[in-house]
Design an enzyme around this catalytic site. Structure first.
Site, PDB file in Angstrom:
ATOM      1  N   HIS A   1      78.314  18.413  40.124  1.00  0.00           N
ATOM      2  CA  HIS A   1      78.983  17.889  38.922  1.00  0.00           C
ATOM      3  C   HIS A   1      79.879  18.989  38.346  1.00  0.00           C
ATOM      4  CE1 HIS A   1      79.547  15.946  35.017  1.00  0.00           C
ATOM      5  NE2 HIS A   1      79.121  14.837  35.606  1.00  0.00           N
TER       6      HIS A   1
ATOM      7  N   ASP B   1      74.723   9.429  39.994  1.00  0.00           N
ATOM      8  CA  ASP B   1      74.951   8.479  41.097  1.00  0.00           C
ATOM      9  C   ASP B   1      73.928   8.576  42.217  1.00  0.00           C
ATOM     10  OD1 ASP B   1      78.320   9.185  40.408  1.00  0.00           O
ATOM     11  OD2 ASP B   1      77.329   7.266  40.063  1.00  0.00           O
TER      12      ASP B   1
HETATM   13  C1  SDX Z   1      80.481  11.242  38.237  1.00  0.00           C
HETATM   14  O1  SDX Z   1      82.924  14.156  35.074  1.00  0.00           O
HETATM   15  C2  SDX Z   1      81.930  13.340  34.828  1.00  0.00           C
HETATM   16  O2  SDX Z   1      81.279  13.431  33.786  1.00  0.00           O
HETATM   17  C3  SDX Z   1      81.690  12.297  35.925  1.00  0.00           C
HETATM   18  C4  SDX Z   1      80.431  11.435  35.731  1.00  0.00           C
HETATM   19  C5  SDX Z   1      80.584  10.509  34.539  1.00  0.00           C
HETATM   20  O3  SDX Z   1      79.551  10.032  34.042  1.00  0.00           O
HETATM   21  O4  SDX Z   1      81.750  10.165  34.201  1.00  0.00           O
HETATM   22  O5  SDX Z   1      79.310  12.254  35.565  1.00  0.00           O
HETATM   23  C6  SDX Z   1      80.212  10.530  36.946  1.00  0.00           C
HETATM   24  O6  SDX Z   1      81.591  11.162  38.715  1.00  0.00           O
HETATM   25  C7  SDX Z   1      79.396  12.077  38.852  1.00  0.00           C
HETATM   26  C8  SDX Z   1      79.883  12.842  40.137  1.00  0.00           C
HETATM   27  C9  SDX Z   1      79.842  11.875  41.323  1.00  0.00           C
HETATM   28  N1  SDX Z   1      80.446  12.437  42.508  1.00  0.00           N
HETATM   29  C10 SDX Z   1      79.708  12.826  43.589  1.00  0.00           C
HETATM   30  O7  SDX Z   1      78.486  12.776  43.638  1.00  0.00           O
HETATM   31  C11 SDX Z   1      80.545  13.247  44.784  1.00  0.00           C
HETATM   32  C12 SDX Z   1      79.960  14.541  45.393  1.00  0.00           C
HETATM   33  N2  SDX Z   1      80.148  15.602  44.428  1.00  0.00           N
HETATM   34  C13 SDX Z   1      81.378  16.292  44.454  1.00  0.00           C
HETATM   35  O8  SDX Z   1      82.405  16.001  45.278  1.00  0.00           O
HETATM   36  C14 SDX Z   1      81.589  17.333  43.377  1.00  0.00           C
HETATM   37  O9  SDX Z   1      80.383  17.930  43.106  1.00  0.00           O
HETATM   38  C15 SDX Z   1      82.214  16.810  42.102  1.00  0.00           C
HETATM   39  C16 SDX Z   1      83.473  16.054  42.380  1.00  0.00           C
HETATM   40  C17 SDX Z   1      81.261  15.915  41.381  1.00  0.00           C
HETATM   41  C18 SDX Z   1      82.539  18.011  41.219  1.00  0.00           C
HETATM   42  O10 SDX Z   1      83.555  18.703  41.837  1.00  0.00           O
HETATM   43  P1  SDX Z   1      84.101  20.104  41.219  1.00  0.00           P
HETATM   44  O11 SDX Z   1      83.537  20.367  39.890  1.00  0.00           O
HETATM   45  O12 SDX Z   1      85.585  20.118  41.369  1.00  0.00           O
HETATM   46  O13 SDX Z   1      83.425  21.152  42.158  1.00  0.00           O
HETATM   47  P2  SDX Z   1      84.038  21.592  43.541  1.00  0.00           P
HETATM   48  O14 SDX Z   1      84.450  20.403  44.353  1.00  0.00           O
HETATM   49  O15 SDX Z   1      85.052  22.665  43.292  1.00  0.00           O
HETATM   50  O16 SDX Z   1      82.743  22.228  44.251  1.00  0.00           O
HETATM   51  C19 SDX Z   1      82.315  23.541  43.901  1.00  0.00           C
HETATM   52  C20 SDX Z   1      81.658  24.060  45.177  1.00  0.00           C
HETATM   53  C21 SDX Z   1      82.557  23.887  46.402  1.00  0.00           C
HETATM   54  O17 SDX Z   1      82.215  24.927  47.327  1.00  0.00           O
HETATM   55  P3  SDX Z   1      83.247  26.208  47.407  1.00  0.00           P
HETATM   56  O18 SDX Z   1      84.611  25.656  47.728  1.00  0.00           O
HETATM   57  O19 SDX Z   1      83.165  26.866  46.044  1.00  0.00           O
HETATM   58  O20 SDX Z   1      82.661  27.047  48.514  1.00  0.00           O
HETATM   59  O21 SDX Z   1      80.480  23.288  45.445  1.00  0.00           O
HETATM   60  C22 SDX Z   1      80.630  22.581  46.671  1.00  0.00           C
HETATM   61  C23 SDX Z   1      82.115  22.569  46.994  1.00  0.00           C
HETATM   62  O22 SDX Z   1      82.309  22.519  48.404  1.00  0.00           O
HETATM   63  N3  SDX Z   1      80.148  21.207  46.422  1.00  0.00           N
HETATM   64  C24 SDX Z   1      79.405  20.508  47.282  1.00  0.00           C
HETATM   65  C25 SDX Z   1      79.139  19.294  46.615  1.00  0.00           C
HETATM   66  N4  SDX Z   1      79.728  19.296  45.410  1.00  0.00           N
HETATM   67  C26 SDX Z   1      80.351  20.473  45.297  1.00  0.00           C
HETATM   68  N5  SDX Z   1      78.953  20.789  48.514  1.00  0.00           N
HETATM   69  C27 SDX Z   1      78.213  19.820  49.110  1.00  0.00           C
HETATM   70  N6  SDX Z   1      77.894  18.631  48.543  1.00  0.00           N
HETATM   71  C28 SDX Z   1      78.352  18.337  47.301  1.00  0.00           C
HETATM   72  N7  SDX Z   1      78.061  17.163  46.743  1.00  0.00           N
END
Ligand code: SDX
Length: 426
Positions: free
Chosen positions: A303, A360
């Site tokens: 998140h 989720d």
């Molecule tokens: C919702 O914003 C809100 O409040 C949203 C929400 C709401 O109620 O409105 O809470 C609802 O959208 C919840 C999130 C649902 N999405 C997912 O579950 C999809 C999987 N998660 C992600 O893709 C990710 O965690 C996000 C999109 C939720 C957050 O992305 P960020 O904050 O931009 O973080 P990032 O993509 O930059 O990740 C940071 C690091 C990265 O590694 P590095 O590049 O630093 O090496 O963490 C890793 C990412 O690769 N990472 C994951 C991961 N999520 C982040 N690695 C593996 N699995 C994951 N799920």
């Protein structure tokens, strides 16, 4: 207090504003005028786009408050309709206010009869979110008496119409996809009970509402109602900042929510858990999630704000066990989810990056147990989040500081160059 920013040997003082709780903000509205430079913050990781009194999140502590009330208490003790009132009006209603709000919302549950023909234009296998985008946007073609955004009375009616009609529209999207007739709302039922009947009832026989299901779904709606300035809420605010009507703004929010990185993750998370299938396959998927060369991510994990356990996921995780046990359903996917959570939360990669289950991760397991197809999961998220979106839109419309949102950019394209006629190009 002020913040000093030094650029080219020139320093400027910028006001620091404190909120009631949470991080202070540095007011940089004059930065470009003073320095000829923009801030640069793709994804808005360090940017506050507005002032708001509606929802507060402490991502490090895993705290979520709606108008100051903790989400755990609202999920346990309140109802979705009461939370909708709270988000819109700022305080919990007294009995008279509650009854009046319930009456007002109930009176708006039907949609214009011609909207039913609107569905006929979609293929039966259209994704419900595609239908929701189209039908909700089309509401502005039917309800001209609540599109004048400068009339507070029309704004309130539009809010009530959207909250009231989203269950009807979502249920119609489901009915259309399964080839069953639409059911009209039954206003003797609760908000969530009405939605269950419109979704799973048929004209041929009475529909008996299971109170366990009604309570679980109402709790899920509460947990999805609002969440500060997330991507879809920011979309609604940005659309509203141009003066677009509220129906168009909510349709924009629905479109943004659909993405698998956002609200679409609930559908993707259950698909992922089903693809994993058995706990023995979890290490393979965790390895993929950690592999920089593999675009796969654990859906329902991580998140932007929560660097601790999403409090909504905690409530949903507990509810999943209770709902499945009460309904006498044993779904191996729940065991897979529990084991995946255990493995991931003990893995250095997830610990270092502070990746926890989010809202989720468990919601789809409950929705599936209730009988919803995965394609409906995000439509249910949109149904609930419409309340938060419209509360945030209303707050923005009443904000005297409100201007059209218009970010700038770091330009890295070509400098000026002259046109080359076609017969002179290489
Ligand atoms: C919702 O914003 C809100 O409040 C949203 C929400 C709401 O109620 O409105 O809470 C609802 O959208 C919840 C999130 C649902 N999405 C997912 O579950 C999809 C999987 N998660 C992600 O893709 C990710 O965690 C996000 C999109 C939720 C957050 O992305 P960020 O904050 O931009 O973080 P990032 O993509 O930059 O990740 C940071 C690091 C990265 O590694 P590095 O590049 O630093 O090496 O963490 C890793 C990412 O690769 N990472 C994951 C991961 N999520 C982040 N690695 C593996 N699995 C994951 N799920």
């Amino acid at each position: 207090m002020t913040a000093t920013i030094n650029v080219d040997g020139k320093s400027g003082e910028y006001p620091v504003h404190a909120g009631s709780i949470g991080p202070e903000v540095i007011d940089i509205r004059k930065l470009y005028g003073n320095t000829g430079r923009f801030t640069y913050d793709p994804g808005f990781t360090s940017t506050a786009a507005c002032e708001s009194k509606i929802t507060y999140i402490d991502g490090d502590q895993g705290v979520l408050l709606h108008r100051g009330y903790p989400i755990e208490q609202l999920a346990e003790k309140s109802s979705f309709l009461e939370v909708a009132y709270l988000l819109l009006n700022g305080d919990l209603p007294n009995q008279a206010e509650h009854d009046e709000f319930k009456y007002l919302i109930t009176r708006h549950t039907m949609v214009h009869e011609q909207l039913a023909t609107f569905y006929r234009g979609f293929r039966r296998d259209a994704h419900p979110m595609a239908i929701m985008c189209g039908v909700v946007g089309a509401l502005s073609a039917f309800y001209h008496d609540s599109t004048d955004i400068h009339d507070p009375k029309q704004r309130v009616i539009a809010c009530h119409r959207l909250i009231a009609k989203m269950p009807t529209i979502a249920a119609m999207a489901y009915k259309y996809s399964v080839g069953q007739p639409f059911l009209y709302p039954d206003n003797s039922l609760s908000y969530t009970g009405n939605f269950l009947r419109m979704t799973f009832g048929v004209p041929a026989e009475p529909y008996v509402i299971n109170p366990v299901v009604e309570d679980a779904l109402d709790k899920i709606f509460i947990l999805h109602a609002d969440h500060e300035q997330n991507a879809s809420t920011s979309t609604v605010r940005l659309a509203g900042s141009s003066g677009a009507n509220p129906f168009a703004c909510i349709a924009a929010g629905i479109a943004c929510l659909w993405g698998p990185a956002h609200g679409g993750a609930n559908e993707a998370a259950l698909d992922m858990l089903r693809e994993i299938g058995r706990p023995e396959r979890i290490p393979e998927y965790v390895a993929r999630a950690k592999n920089k060369d593999d675009p796969f991510r654990l859906m329902g994990f991580g998140h932007r704000v929560y660097k601790n356990y999403d409090p909504r996921a905690k409530v949903l995780g507990a509810a999943a066990t209770k709902v499945l046990d009460t309904l006498g359903i044993s779904d191996p996917v729940l065991d897979t989810a529990r084991e995946l959570e255990r493995v991931a939360l003990s893995d250095d990669y997830f610990i270092e990056k502070k990746l926890y289950p989010n809202v989720d991760f468990y919601s789809g397991i409950i929705l599936s147990a209730i009988g919803f197809p995965t394609s409906m999961f995000t439509a249910l998220f949109a149904l609930a989040r419409t309340t938060g979106w419209i509360a945030q839109w209303t707050e923005m419309m009443e904000d005297n500081d409100q201007r059209i949102g218009r970010p700038r950019q770091l330009y890295t394209g070509h400098g000026p160059r002259d046109y080359v006629p076609l017969d002179q190009r290489g």
